[in-house]
Design an enzyme around this catalytic site. Sequence first.
Site, PDB file in Angstrom:
ATOM      1  N   ASP A  21     -14.033   0.072   2.287  1.00  0.00           N
ATOM      2  CA  ASP A  21     -15.189  -0.563   3.624  1.00  0.00           C
ATOM      3  C   ASP A  21     -15.195  -1.901   3.115  1.00  0.00           C
ATOM      4  O   ASP A  21     -15.983  -2.149   3.745  1.00  0.00           O
ATOM      5  CB  ASP A  21     -16.342   0.163   3.125  1.00  0.00           C
ATOM      6  CG  ASP A  21     -16.031   1.565   3.193  1.00  0.00           C
ATOM      7  OD1 ASP A  21     -16.004   2.246   4.147  1.00  0.00           O
ATOM      8  OD2 ASP A  21     -16.727   2.061   2.211  1.00  0.00           O
ATOM      9  N   GLY A  25      -9.345  -3.618   7.681  1.00  0.00           N
ATOM     10  CA  GLY A  25      -8.487  -3.736   9.157  1.00  0.00           C
ATOM     11  C   GLY A  25      -8.610  -4.514  10.325  1.00  0.00           C
ATOM     12  O   GLY A  25      -7.868  -5.456  10.659  1.00  0.00           O
ATOM     13  N   HIS A  49     -10.606   2.372   9.484  1.00  0.00           N
ATOM     14  CA  HIS A  49     -10.703   0.788   9.696  1.00  0.00           C
ATOM     15  C   HIS A  49     -11.175   0.178  11.058  1.00  0.00           C
ATOM     16  O   HIS A  49     -10.664   0.554  11.981  1.00  0.00           O
ATOM     17  CB  HIS A  49      -9.070   0.064   9.000  1.00  0.00           C
ATOM     18  CG  HIS A  49      -8.208   0.169   8.458  1.00  0.00           C
ATOM     19  ND1 HIS A  49      -6.770   0.060   7.358  1.00  0.00           N
ATOM     20  CD2 HIS A  49      -8.999   0.987   6.905  1.00  0.00           C
ATOM     21  CE1 HIS A  49      -7.177   0.058   6.282  1.00  0.00           C
ATOM     22  NE2 HIS A  49      -8.384   0.947   5.687  1.00  0.00           N
ATOM     23  N   THR A  50     -12.329  -0.059  10.597  1.00  0.00           N
ATOM     24  CA  THR A  50     -12.749  -0.597  11.931  1.00  0.00           C
ATOM     25  C   THR A  50     -12.331  -2.090  12.743  1.00  0.00           C
ATOM     26  O   THR A  50     -12.528  -2.923  12.011  1.00  0.00           O
ATOM     27  CB  THR A  50     -14.401  -0.595  11.543  1.00  0.00           C
ATOM     28  OG1 THR A  50     -15.064   0.332  11.454  1.00  0.00           O
ATOM     29  CG2 THR A  50     -14.830  -1.147  12.872  1.00  0.00           C
ATOM     30  N   ARG A 151       4.357  20.123  -6.762  1.00  0.00           N
ATOM     31  CA  ARG A 151       6.051  20.567  -6.103  1.00  0.00           C
ATOM     32  C   ARG A 151       5.946  21.738  -4.975  1.00  0.00           C
ATOM     33  O   ARG A 151       7.271  22.501  -5.238  1.00  0.00           O
ATOM     34  CB  ARG A 151       7.425  20.412  -7.150  1.00  0.00           C
ATOM     35  CG  ARG A 151       7.216  19.036  -7.576  1.00  0.00           C
ATOM     36  CD  ARG A 151       8.342  19.135  -9.001  1.00  0.00           C
ATOM     37  NE  ARG A 151       7.475  20.030 -10.354  1.00  0.00           N
ATOM     38  CZ  ARG A 151       8.072  20.109 -11.329  1.00  0.00           C
ATOM     39  NH1 ARG A 151       9.292  20.117 -11.659  1.00  0.00           N
ATOM     40  NH2 ARG A 151       7.699  21.030 -12.063  1.00  0.00           N
ATOM     41  N   THR A 247     -10.944   8.912  -5.283  1.00  0.00           N
ATOM     42  CA  THR A 247     -10.255   9.195  -4.445  1.00  0.00           C
ATOM     43  C   THR A 247      -8.872  10.111  -5.113  1.00  0.00           C
ATOM     44  O   THR A 247      -8.497   9.900  -6.214  1.00  0.00           O
ATOM     45  CB  THR A 247      -9.089   8.308  -3.406  1.00  0.00           C
ATOM     46  OG1 THR A 247      -9.074   8.916  -2.007  1.00  0.00           O
ATOM     47  CG2 THR A 247      -8.486   7.225  -3.583  1.00  0.00           C
ATOM     48  N   GLY A 431     -17.189 -12.759  10.926  1.00  0.00           N
ATOM     49  CA  GLY A 431     -17.323 -12.246  11.322  1.00  0.00           C
ATOM     50  C   GLY A 431     -16.983 -11.058  12.517  1.00  0.00           C
ATOM     51  O   GLY A 431     -15.646 -11.257  11.640  1.00  0.00           O
TER      52      GLY A 431
END
Length: 446
Positions: A21, A25, A49-50, A151, A247, A431
């Site tokens: 986060d 993006g 991704h914003t 596998r 993750t 921004g």
Amino acid sequence: MSASAVGQGRNVVVIGTQWGDEGKGKIVDWLTDHAKGVVRFQGGHNAGHTLIIGGKKTILRLIPSGIMREGTVCYIGNGVVLSPEALFREIEELETAGLEVQKRLRISEAATLILPYHVAIDKAREARRGAAKIGTTGRGIGPAYEDKVARRALRVQDLFDPQQFAERLRENLDFHNFMLTQYLGAEAVDYQQTLDDALAFAPRLAPMVADVSAELYAVNAAGGNLMFEGAQGTLLDVDHGTYPFVTSSNCVAGAAAAGAGVGPGRLSYILGITKAYCTRVGAGPFPSELYDNDNPARQDQVGVRLANVGKEFGSVTGRPRRTGWLDAAALKRSVQINGVSGLCLTKLDVLDGLESIKLCVGYTLDGKTVDILPRGSDAVARCEPVYEEFPGWNESTFGVKAWDALPEAARVYLKRVEEVVGIPIDMISTGPDRDETILLRHPYLA
């Protein structure tokens, strides 16, 4: 000798240096002007991704952010776990918005498929863990990676051999349904429905499936630049993060080579993205934490302010993010692991108006002072932050486009971040829009 010196294009890897986060993006989108293609090399549709372009908000979960730039080719590498259902849902959203997607998207034939039983297992495990849950997104990412390592995974290329796909799917479901029903106490996943739904995606996927590794090599050989877009963040990496609160893939820069099929020597520059403060979603240690919506003991008002001003809610899950001061000692660990060439610091404007700002420069751990994040979540959980304090600024940094236009106090803070982590800040985001960026050194020209 650099790649560009021998007639090849330059390759920039964009990775998160925190717990995800970080604002990757927007930066990928900003840099795409200089790239022929953008590559996803790990993760799945568990990270959003914003992008805000012309005031319009777009959230991409699986397709690379470069899709927002006309003419840019986007690649999904072999290191990604792919949900066909999620992919086509995202394609439809983008095409409804007027974007050409399918002619500009290439998908590795070796990418692992996420199928309904992966989602079922993910959700059933979290339900069984109860209060001890890890905090997965429940989208089947982890179980799909487990199948890959074991596998037994079904891959994109397997969809084009229906008989073999059916046989291997039955074997997989025998195994996973036993786990679901006998251990997790959940319902079995229907074989025929899963088979029919999966094979129905084959003709739709076929025009986009490619030998991504070979195509990337050809782009570079012709002098074209590429960008490799990481998902999540270094501190969530399955090997280098705060395990087990991580993750299921490698989120570090080195994964770009393995997850896309390119030689590591062809990676020209590593851009590490960091917020001007820290956030984390879900469980796990967070030494500089100020605010956690779910923890009554973590309700510091500065942390609440960071969450509100920074709009810190997960773009995929909608979960409130935990917030804290920038942890430069953790950032130093990420810089070392990734071989970061330069940093891009985002959301500087969120700090506007604070009376004072703290920077974590180390920890007290078991009575000793350390200046870098330790390995292992147990050790990290025992860390007490050591802070340096800086005066804040009242002037707005929102939309500032030049270093000299920043308040002096902001420049002092940023220079100290550089000193602690040992590398330069090459970009600053002030921004959400593309042009709200300060460029100090261009990754493709460095």
